[in-house]
Design an enzyme around this catalytic site. Structure first.
Site: not given
Ligand code: LMR
Length: 394
Positions: A127, A208, A210, A243
């Site tokens: 991410w 992590d 999520a 989420k």
């Molecule tokens: C994403 O990966 O799109 C989500 O976790 C939203 C974000 O804050 O990036």
């Protein structure tokens, strides 16, 4: 002073959100930001969340401060949801945080405080906010191989080979389930091998999580995190409710510091409280309270779990439809991985140029690394996307 400020790079996911909003075309498809959408393209307030909020409005007597780590009942409920009985409660220090990002940020700060020399290993890719926060905090980051661009699965051998070069005390950031951005995940045997390696080399895992409930189900998605928590001397777990409770804007997260030596829990917990105080003082309460009400009320909990399961099955169905349609159009199984990936995302595995072409020619928005949000599709748009993928020569 302000003259010293420079334009900062935009977050690529959030920048894409804006590009989509600004696109005047009617036939556009948003597969960008990781927000769940139903078949009508709506991100609903979940039924149990609405019910809990109504109750809260009626019953709440005060908005006074709660505590630096939030309401202990929230920590208890979340620890039970994520860890089950994998570790005893007295081994877990926990603090509410503003969303999963808040938990990630606090985890990094704790690492820096505890071991300034630690390098943080992240999957390639991960991410984007993981890497930018680490850079912002001036922490050293290393990457381990993760995605096999041929199979679109996990490059497990590459991952293990890279982690074997980590130094004792380094931190390894792992996605508990539903890997973001690829959708490719480790199986149980691979998780155990990673845990063994962490122990052999004295590495500290940070998980992590999520998207619990978006992959194989609430319990199945927590399994790897539970294996890690029970299988290593200490770990950090950053969790998000954005989420799976759909409470994105309420900023509802939890950071856990798990240690097999219960004698350390007090200091760990105190450190989390200190970090909260330094950064924003009291964490937000509304989302956490709603989540606690849902998790501790059998009826609300059952309704929440049922709605989450509907969402999960809907996404699996879309995955299968897309894989089938691409199979039909191409006559090959090249895209079968789409049905195997789990969670909200799949990495298509194509070039930024072709991603751009999908946007320019078809109004299809996905992140430049070809991550697409499966929940952005419905039965009507699946064939549109499949045809565009084939037309673009992907
Ligand atoms: C994403 O990966 O799109 C989500 O976790 C939203 C974000 O804050 O990036």
């Amino acid at each position: 002073m302000f003259e010293n400020l420079k334009e900062l790079p935009a977050d690529k996911i959030l920048a894409l959100m804006q590009l989509y909003r600004d696109d005047p075309r009617e036939q556009k498809i948003d597969l960008g930001v990781g927000v769940y959408k139903n078949a009508e393209g709506v991100t609903p307030v979940m039924r149990a969340v609405k019910a809990a909020e109504r109750k809260l409005v009626e019953e709440q007597q005060s908005k006074s401060y709660v505590g630096l780590v939030g309401d202990p009942a929230y920590s208890d409920a979340m620890i039970e949801l994520i860890l089950g009985d994998a570790v005893e409660r007295n081994k877990v220090g926990a603090a509410a945080t503003p969303g999963g990002t808040g938990a990630v940020r606090q985890a990094f700060e704790l690492i820096r405080l505890a071991n300034p020399k630690a390098r943080v290993w992240v999957s390639d890719p991960t991410w984007p906010n993981h890497t930018t926060i680490l850079a912002y905090l001036g922490m050293e980051m290393k990457t381990y191989r993760y995605f096999d661009s041929e199979t679109r699965g996990v490059d497990f051998d590459g991952m293990m080979a890279d982690l074997k070069t980590a130094d004792k005390g380094d931190v390894v950031l792992l996605h508990g389930c539903c890997h973001n951005p690829t959708g490719a995940n480790l199986n149980k045997v691979e998780w155990q091998a990673v845990i063994d390696l962490l122990n052999e080399r004295g590495l500290v895992p940070m998980v992590d999580i999520a998207y619990q409930g978006f992959g194989d189900g609430l319990e199945a998605d927590a399994e790897a995190t539970r294996m890690v928590a029970a299988g290593v001397p200490e770990c950090l777990i950053a969790a998000s409710c954005s989420k799976n409770f759909g409470v994105y804007r309420e900023r509802t997260g939890l950071l856990m510091a798990v240690c097999q030596d219960a004698g350390r829990t007090g200091i760990n917990q105190g450190t989390l409280a200190f970090l909260n105080r330094q950064n924003y003082s009291f964490p937000p309460d509304h989302g956490a309270r709603v989540v606690t009400m849902i998790l501790t009320d059998p009826e609300l909990r059952a309704d929440w779990a049922a709605e989450l399961e509907e969402m999960r099955l809907g996404m699996l169905e879309i995955r299968q439809q897309l894989a089938d349609e691409l199979q039909r159009l191409t006559g090959s199984d090249r895209f079968a991985f789409l049905a195997q990936h789990r969670g909200m995302f799949s990495r298509l595995g194509t070039t930024p140029e072709l991603v751009q072409k999908l946007r320019d020619d078809h109004g299809i928005y996905m992140v430049g690394d070809s991550r697409m949000n499966i929940a952005g599709l419905n039965a009507a748009t699946v064939p549109v996307l499949a045809k565009a993928i084939v037309d673009a020569g992907i």
